[in-house]
Scaffold this motif. Structure first.
Motif, mmCIF file in Angstrom:
data_model
loop_
_atom_site.group_PDB
_atom_site.id
_atom_site.type_symbol
_atom_site.label_atom_id
_atom_site.label_comp_id
_atom_site.label_asym_id
_atom_site.label_seq_id
_atom_site.Cartn_x
_atom_site.Cartn_y
_atom_site.Cartn_z
ATOM 1 N N PRO A 190 0.812 -1.260 0.034
ATOM 2 C CA PRO A 190 -0.032 -0.091 0.025
ATOM 3 C C PRO A 190 0.726 1.180 -0.046
ATOM 4 O O PRO A 190 0.539 2.223 -0.774
ATOM 5 N N HIS A 191 1.968 1.281 0.639
ATOM 6 C CA HIS A 191 2.722 2.617 0.815
ATOM 7 C C HIS A 191 3.399 2.716 -0.448
ATOM 8 O O HIS A 191 3.519 3.922 -1.090
ATOM 9 N N VAL A 192 3.741 1.798 -1.336
ATOM 10 C CA VAL A 192 4.215 1.767 -2.804
ATOM 11 C C VAL A 192 3.347 2.547 -3.726
ATOM 12 O O VAL A 192 3.233 3.248 -4.416
ATOM 13 N N VAL A 193 1.994 2.014 -3.516
ATOM 14 C CA VAL A 193 0.890 2.500 -4.452
ATOM 15 C C VAL A 193 0.385 3.950 -4.061
ATOM 16 O O VAL A 193 0.686 4.946 -4.956
ATOM 17 N N ASP A 194 0.737 4.380 -2.983
ATOM 18 C CA ASP A 194 0.560 5.748 -2.358
ATOM 19 C C ASP A 194 1.678 6.563 -2.965
ATOM 20 O O ASP A 194 1.402 7.921 -3.298
ATOM 21 N N GLU A 195 2.994 6.012 -2.831
ATOM 22 C CA GLU A 195 4.138 6.946 -3.197
ATOM 23 C C GLU A 195 3.892 7.141 -4.937
ATOM 24 O O GLU A 195 4.162 8.254 -5.411
ATOM 25 N N ILE A 196 3.610 5.856 -5.730
ATOM 26 C CA ILE A 196 3.480 6.174 -7.074
ATOM 27 C C ILE A 196 2.235 7.336 -7.215
ATOM 28 O O ILE A 196 2.316 8.247 -8.158
#
Length: 119
Positions: free
Chosen positions: A9-15
């Motif tokens: 989830p944090h990767v999706v948020d960063e993208i």
């Protein structure tokens, strides 16, 4: 080899955040590009007018021109951001469903379906 990649989830948020930053930069580029068709100072010679017309064509009016390219990139990046934003949420919902289904089939958790572990 796996046919999918899992994003935390944090990767999706960063993208999504990166897409937002890039979209703001495209907005700035669009403002600058809007001024490109306003060419002046080339003079009155025919060759100078042809050169000015060439600059205007490169600035706007064709699918390959600067203004249209920035619009195209903005549209694609917006779609990419939206896909990650909504897809990330859909992915997390699906992942939770998978976890529930796996928990139901686990004979060690007491809520399993009664099948023995096949080994």
């Amino acid at each position: 080899m796996s046919d999918f990649a899992r994003l935390e989830p944090h990767v999706v948020d960063e993208i999504v955040r990166i897409c937002e930053v890039m979209l703001r930069e495209f907005e700035d580029a669009q403002t600058t590009a809007a001024k490109l068709p306003d060419v002046r100072g080339f003079g009155d010679f025919a060759s100078a007018q042809q050169l000015a017309a060439g600059y205007r064509r490169k600035a706007s009016g064709t699918p390959e021109s600067a203004i249209e390219r920035i619009e195209q990139f903005t549209l694609v990046l917006t779609q990419l951001r939206d896909a990650f934003a909504t897809g990330g949420e859909a992915f997390l919902d699906t992942e939770a469903d998978w976890a529930r289904q796996l928990a139901i089939t686990d004979p060690d958790n007491g809520t399993g379906n009664g099948h023995q572990n096949a080994q």
